[in-house]
Structures are given as C-alpha cells and as structure tokens.
Design a protein around this motif. Structure first.
Motif, PDB file in Angstrom:
ATOM      1  N   LEU A   1       0.869  -1.186   0.000  1.00  0.00           N
ATOM      2  CA  LEU A   1       0.000   0.000   0.000  1.00  0.00           C
ATOM      3  C   LEU A   1       0.906   1.237   0.000  1.00  0.00           C
ATOM      4  O   LEU A   1       1.755   1.387   0.877  1.00  0.00           O
ATOM      5  N   GLU A   2       0.729   2.093  -1.024  1.00  0.00           N
ATOM      6  CA  GLU A   2       1.555   3.310  -1.111  1.00  0.00           C
ATOM      7  C   GLU A   2       0.638   4.523  -1.174  1.00  0.00           C
ATOM      8  O   GLU A   2      -0.359   4.513  -1.898  1.00  0.00           O
ATOM      9  N   ILE A   3       0.980   5.570  -0.412  1.00  0.00           N
ATOM     10  CA  ILE A   3       0.162   6.783  -0.421  1.00  0.00           C
ATOM     11  C   ILE A   3       1.074   7.962  -0.802  1.00  0.00           C
ATOM     12  O   ILE A   3       2.131   8.156  -0.180  1.00  0.00           O
ATOM     13  N   LYS A   4       0.664   8.667  -1.837  1.00  0.00           N
ATOM     14  CA  LYS A   4       1.381   9.894  -2.206  1.00  0.00           C
ATOM     15  C   LYS A   4       0.359  11.009  -2.144  1.00  0.00           C
ATOM     16  O   LYS A   4      -0.794  10.834  -2.546  1.00  0.00           O
ATOM     17  N   SER A   5       0.764  12.121  -1.607  1.00  0.00           N
ATOM     18  CA  SER A   5      -0.213  13.209  -1.504  1.00  0.00           C
ATOM     19  C   SER A   5       0.485  14.563  -1.417  1.00  0.00           C
ATOM     20  O   SER A   5       1.646  14.638  -0.988  1.00  0.00           O
ATOM     21  N   LYS A   6      -0.224  15.579  -1.829  1.00  0.00           N
ATOM     22  CA  LYS A   6       0.288  16.942  -1.653  1.00  0.00           C
ATOM     23  C   LYS A   6      -0.867  17.749  -1.103  1.00  0.00           C
ATOM     24  O   LYS A   6      -1.963  17.754  -1.685  1.00  0.00           O
ATOM     25  N   GLU A   7      -0.629  18.373   0.055  1.00  0.00           N
ATOM     26  CA  GLU A   7      -1.698  19.107   0.722  1.00  0.00           C
ATOM     27  C   GLU A   7      -2.297  20.158  -0.219  1.00  0.00           C
ATOM     28  O   GLU A   7      -1.555  20.911  -0.873  1.00  0.00           O
ATOM     29  N   GLY A   8      -3.606  20.141  -0.330  1.00  0.00           N
ATOM     30  CA  GLY A   8      -4.318  21.101  -1.170  1.00  0.00           C
ATOM     31  C   GLY A   8      -4.264  20.765  -2.650  1.00  0.00           C
ATOM     32  O   GLY A   8      -4.797  21.528  -3.484  1.00  0.00           O
ATOM     33  N   SER A   9      -3.670  19.630  -2.987  1.00  0.00           N
ATOM     34  CA  SER A   9      -3.496  19.327  -4.406  1.00  0.00           C
ATOM     35  C   SER A   9      -4.052  17.956  -4.817  1.00  0.00           C
ATOM     36  O   SER A   9      -5.012  17.860  -5.571  1.00  0.00           O
ATOM     37  N   PHE A  10      -3.472  16.944  -4.328  1.00  0.00           N
ATOM     38  CA  PHE A  10      -3.935  15.608  -4.753  1.00  0.00           C
ATOM     39  C   PHE A  10      -3.594  14.545  -3.714  1.00  0.00           C
ATOM     40  O   PHE A  10      -2.756  14.764  -2.838  1.00  0.00           O
ATOM     41  N   THR A  11      -4.221  13.376  -3.922  1.00  0.00           N
ATOM     42  CA  THR A  11      -3.866  12.167  -3.150  1.00  0.00           C
ATOM     43  C   THR A  11      -3.917  10.992  -4.116  1.00  0.00           C
ATOM     44  O   THR A  11      -4.868  10.875  -4.902  1.00  0.00           O
ATOM     45  N   LEU A  12      -2.830  10.197  -4.057  1.00  0.00           N
ATOM     46  CA  LEU A  12      -2.793   9.003  -4.907  1.00  0.00           C
ATOM     47  C   LEU A  12      -2.499   7.797  -4.016  1.00  0.00           C
ATOM     48  O   LEU A  12      -1.443   7.714  -3.384  1.00  0.00           O
ATOM     49  N   VAL A  13      -3.461   6.866  -4.004  1.00  0.00           N
ATOM     50  CA  VAL A  13      -3.262   5.632  -3.225  1.00  0.00           C
ATOM     51  C   VAL A  13      -3.071   4.496  -4.221  1.00  0.00           C
ATOM     52  O   VAL A  13      -3.910   4.283  -5.107  1.00  0.00           O
ATOM     53  N   THR A  14      -1.922   3.786  -4.082  1.00  0.00           N
ATOM     54  CA  THR A  14      -1.645   2.680  -5.008  1.00  0.00           C
ATOM     55  C   THR A  14      -1.562   1.367  -4.219  1.00  0.00           C
ATOM     56  O   THR A  14      -0.892   1.286  -3.190  1.00  0.00           O
ATOM     57  N   ILE A  15      -2.251   0.352  -4.802  1.00  0.00           N
ATOM     58  CA  ILE A  15      -2.245  -0.975  -4.158  1.00  0.00           C
ATOM     59  C   ILE A  15      -1.641  -1.971  -5.138  1.00  0.00           C
ATOM     60  O   ILE A  15      -2.038  -1.999  -6.309  1.00  0.00           O
ATOM     61  N   THR A  16      -0.696  -2.785  -4.645  1.00  0.00           N
ATOM     62  CA  THR A  16      -0.108  -3.818  -5.509  1.00  0.00           C
ATOM     63  C   THR A  16      -0.446  -5.188  -4.897  1.00  0.00           C
ATOM     64  O   THR A  16      -0.170  -5.440  -3.726  1.00  0.00           O
TER      65      THR A  16
END
Ligand SMILES: Nc1ncnc2c1ncn2[C@@H]1O[C@H](COP(=O)(O)OP(=O)(O)OP(=O)(O)O)[C@@H](O)[C@H]1O
Ligand SMILES: [Mg+2]
Length: 512
Positions: A492-507
């Motif tokens: 489980l990987e979470i990438k995010s930028k406050e006020g911009s986006f969130t990307l959650v990746t599951i492998t």
C-alpha cells in the motif's frame, strides 16, 4: 592402608599366631627328644657296664680284676677316650673313692625306698656345658656274694648303682643344626608362600580391582562407555561385566532423563510462548475494545444527536407544513444513519479481521464491473460535489482476490476520494497488470494530506486534525485497508500533496 598392606599384615599376624605355639611345641618336642636320646645312650652304657661286670664276675678264674675294679678302670678309659664317663657307688663302701656325690645319694635313696628304677637329671659342669646324669641301681646276685658276703648281703639286696655322665653338647649341636635347617627352610617356605600369595592376589584381585577403580572414577566424569578389559573368568570378571552393563543402563537412563527433561522444558517453553501470545492477544483485544468503544461512543454521539434532533423536528406539529425543513430533516437523518451504519460496519469488519481469523477466499474479480457497481453506489455523493470520474480499466481485466475484502478496500478508497475532494474535482481509478502483479490506483484532486501525516493515516482511528470537524468519519477506514493489504501480502503506497492531490496505489499478486 592399601589392600596389599592389609593382606601382608594379616598374613604376618596369622603366621605369628601359628608360629609361636608351633615353635613352643617343636622346642618342647626337641627337648624331649634330646633327653630321650641322652637317656637311651645312658641306659645303653649302663647295660654295657653291667654286662661287662657280670662277665668279669663269672670269669674270675681267667680274669684278674673284680667287677668293681673293672668298672673303675673302664671309667678311667672312658674319660680318656670318650666323651662319656661313669661311676660306681654304694652305700656300703669298700673303696672310699667310690663315695656317692649329691646326685648319686638322692638316687640311691629313691631306689632303696622303691620310688624309682632309674634316676636322671641335667646339670652343668665346671665349663658350663650341659651334662645328662643317669643312674640305675645294682642288686646282689650270686657272683657278687663271692666278694661281698662278708658285708652281710644276700642275693637280691640293694648294693648301689652306676651313674653315667653323657655330655649333651654333641646331641644338642646336631639338633641345633637340624633346627637351623628347619627354621631356614621354614622361613624360605613362608617367604615363598607370602610372595606367591601376593603375586596371586595382585594378578587375580588387585590388578582387576585397580581397573575397576579406574573405570568407576571415569564414571564420576560422566564417561559411561566403560571397557574394563578384565578377562579373569571368575567372580571379578562377573562383577566387571555387571559394572559395564550397569554403566550402560545408567547412560541410557540419563539419556532418557535428559530427553524427557528437554521435552518437558521445550513443552514448558512452548506453553510459555503460547501463554505469552495469548496474553499479548488478550491485552491487544482489551486495548482494541477500549479504543473502539471510546471512538465509537465519540463518533456515534454526533450523528445520533443529529438524528434525534431532526426526528424531533419531524415530529413537531408546527413544522408539518414546512416542506423545506422536513426535507432537510429527512436528508440529515438519512446521511447520519448512513454514517452510523458505516461506522458499525467498519467496527464489525475490523473486529472480524483482528479477532476471528478471517479466511480470505480466492475469487475471480472482474474489476471493470466491480468498479462500475461501486461508482453507482456512490453516485449521489459524486453528483453532490460535481466530480468527474475517470477509469482506466480494461473491460476484461481480471484477477483473483477475496471479493468481500476487496470491496471494503475499494469502498473506503472511493469514499475518501469523494469525501476529501473539492467541488468540481476529479477522481481517476486505474488498473494494470505488470510482472504478474495487479496495480490498482485511486487518484483524487482533493484537499490532500499534510506530508508529516501520510504515514499516520493507516493507524487505527487516526484522522488529520484540521479536517475532523468538517468531514464525518471514524478514522478506521485506512487502518482496515492496510490490514487487508498486509494479510494479502500486498503493498500500500500513499502519495499526496496538501491542497493538491492524493494518490493511493495498491499492488497485489494477480495469479490464482
Ligand atoms: N483521499 C484523501 N484525501 C485527503 N485526506 C485523506 C484521504 N484519505 C484519507 N485521508 C485522511 O486520512 C484520514 C484517515 O482516513 P480513513 O479512511 O481511515 O478515515 P475516515 O475516512 O476519516 O473515516 P472512515 O472510517 O469513515 O473512513 C482521514 O480522516 C483523512 O484525514
Ligand atoms: Mg475513509
């Protein structure tokens, strides 16, 4: 004291106990033999003199001297030519030279009183040498009367006696040399026997005993593989064989004991480990229960209060005609009921996962249809925020997973991308297969997560502080997602930028 010393001491004491009385007996016997020999010699001499005297008396026509003279002269010859001497005496003396000495007087008194037929004793002469003195009586016979009738004798009367001196020197020295030989040979025999006994004891008992002793000492050092090498074919070998067998048995029972102890210890360790795990689990469960109860109580309060207050509004007769208020009340009740429902579902899900050993199934997932269904169920929320939803999923994209668990993961991720999105924002859901792995991603153009909190949002009940009031939620969703992905050995990987986006990746693994 060592065994050899004890045996030698014992044999010496026994020998002394036997030797002392035996020597006394032998000494006494030798003394008697000595006296016996001296007596035989003395008697023989006496008889020879008597015979000679008789011969002289009966042949007075041919021979000049009378028996008394012949006896005296023979005595003189004897003292010159031989060791022994003799002396004739009488109580009615003719020749004063024949006067009796002390011994002869005593003897004659005994003869006269009929107390003895012969008289003997041992005396020491002037040189200190031992002399056997013997005396026997003489009685008047017919031929004696020729000369002695005038003294008033009759045939058969006591006349006197002849005493004989036999030196014991020669007999004694012969006996001493016999004795010397006897004692020397006795000593040699004794030494030989003692030596033989010691050699025999050493070979038969001491040597095997030493080997046994050595073996017994090596047992002290826990060496049970004993080989005493005793081949005596007797009781000692039997003892040694029994000892070897006993050692083998001791080794075996020690081994058994060790194994049993090892089993018991490992059993104990295992039990302890199980207890520790159970204890840990119990503590976790207790903590989980307390945490869940606290959070649930807290989370339930707001929607419940809203439901209750809006239910009051619905029941208020004054509001009956206010369509707008009534509609709002129904929506509020519906939304909060949904929140409550979700909360209860999440609590049930996490409890199942954590404490009831949820069994994951391996089902075929048609991901395109799967996402389509989910989107339909969220359509209302999507419309409210006027979100654009994009999906990059092939229609025939299939993989294997537990549909219920996957459903939960996807629900929460879509729910978050909607809940934390901005108005007119975007949602993009993609799926691809790479190196036999399924990669699912959920992207939204929402409020994002502060950099320092990204790692924390998978903790149970964790919510980003400043959004708590604005967005409803329990903070359980991502912790359940993490738990499921971990159970499936996924990533489980979470990438995010406050006020911009969130990307959650599951492998996940794609294969069956
Ligand atoms: N897509 C997202 N955009 C912004 N913040 C997010 C996003 N997803 C999760 N978060 C943050 O992570 C927190 C934890 O999310 P999680 O899903 O566990 O709980 P929740 O959504 O608050 O409640 P629920 O239990 O109803 O899902 C959220 O409260 C939010 O602060
Ligand atoms: Mg959520």
């Amino acid at each position: 004291m060592k065994l050899t010393g004890k045996i030698v001491t014992f044999l010496s004491v026994i020998t002394l106990i036997i030797l002392i009385p035996a020597s006394l007996l032998i000494w006494n016997h030798q003394r008697n033999t000595l006296l016996e020999q001296a007596k035989v010699q003395a008697e023989t001499l006496f008889k020879m003199i008597v015979i000679t005297r008789q011969w002289v008396a009966e042949n007075d026509k041919r021979i000049d001297p009378v028996p008394a003279v012949a006896t005296k002269e023979l005595s003189q010859y004897a003292s010159r030519m031989a060791d022994f001497r003799f002396h004739i005496t009488s109580d009615k003396l003719v020749d004063p030279a024949n006067a009796p000495d002390k011994f002869e007087k005593k003897a004659m008194q005994a003869f006269k009183k009929g107390r003895a037929d012969e008289y003997a004793t041992i005396i020491k002469d002037d040189k200190g040498e031992k002399i056997y003195r013997y005396m026997a009586p003489l009685y008047i016979n017919k031929s004696c009367l020729k000369c002695h009738y005038y003294q008033g004798y009759e045939v058969g009367d006591f006349r006197g006696g002849i005493s004989v001196y036999v030196p014991l020197k020669n007999i004694e020295s012969a006996m001493q040399s016999t004795n010397f030989l006897f004692y020397i040979s006795g000593f040699i025999i004794y030494t030989g026997i003692i030596f033989a006994i010691i050699v025999l004891l050493n070979n038969l008992i001491l040597k095997p005993l030493k080997k046994l002793n050595k073996a017994a000492h090596s047992v002290f050092n826990k060496n049970y593989n004993i080989k005493t090498d005793i081949k005596t074919n007797d009781e000692i070998q039997e003892l040694s064989d029994a000892f070897e067998i006993m050692c083998k048995r001791v080794a075996k029972s020690e081994e058994n004991l060790k194994n049993r102890l090892k089993d018991a210890v490992s059993g104990y360790v295992k039990l302890n480990e199980e207890l520790r795990k159970k204890n840990q689990e119990l503590r976790r469960t207790t903590k989980f229960k307390t945490d869940v109860l606290d959070s649930v109580a807290h989370e339930v309060r707001t929607p419940m209060t809203k439901i209750l207050s809006y239910t009051e509004i619905l029941l208020d007769p004054n509001m009956k005609n206010d369509e707008e208020v009534l509609e709002k009340a129904v929506h509020v009740i519906k939304r909060n009921s949904k929140t409550l429902n979700m909360l209860f579902n999440q609590v049930i899900t996490i409890t199942k996962l954590e404490h009831f050993g949820y069994e994951y199934q391996n089902e075929q997932i048609y991901f395109y249809d799967f996402i389509k269904d989910k989107m339909e169920s969220f359509q209302e929320e999507i419309n409210l925020k006027n979100l654009t939803v994009k999906t990059n999923i092939l229609e025939n994209f299939i993989f294997y997973a537990d549909s219920q668990a996957l459903s939960y993961v996807v629900n929460n991720l879509i729910s978050n991308s909607i809940k934390y999105n901005k108005k007119n924002g975007e949602i993009e859901i993609s799926a691809e297969e790479k190196d036999k792995q399924v990669i699912l991603s959920f992207y939204d153009t929402g409020i994002g997560i502060p950099a320092g909190e990204i790692q924390k949002i998978t903790q149970r009940f964790y919510r980003v502080e400043n959004i708590k009031r604005k967005y409803a939620g329990s903070g359980l969703g991502m912790s359940i997602v993490k738990r499921i992905i971990d159970d499936l050995n996924g990533k489980l990987e979470i990438k995010s930028k406050e006020g911009s986006f969130t990307l959650v990746t599951i492998t996940l693994r794609s294969g069956k």
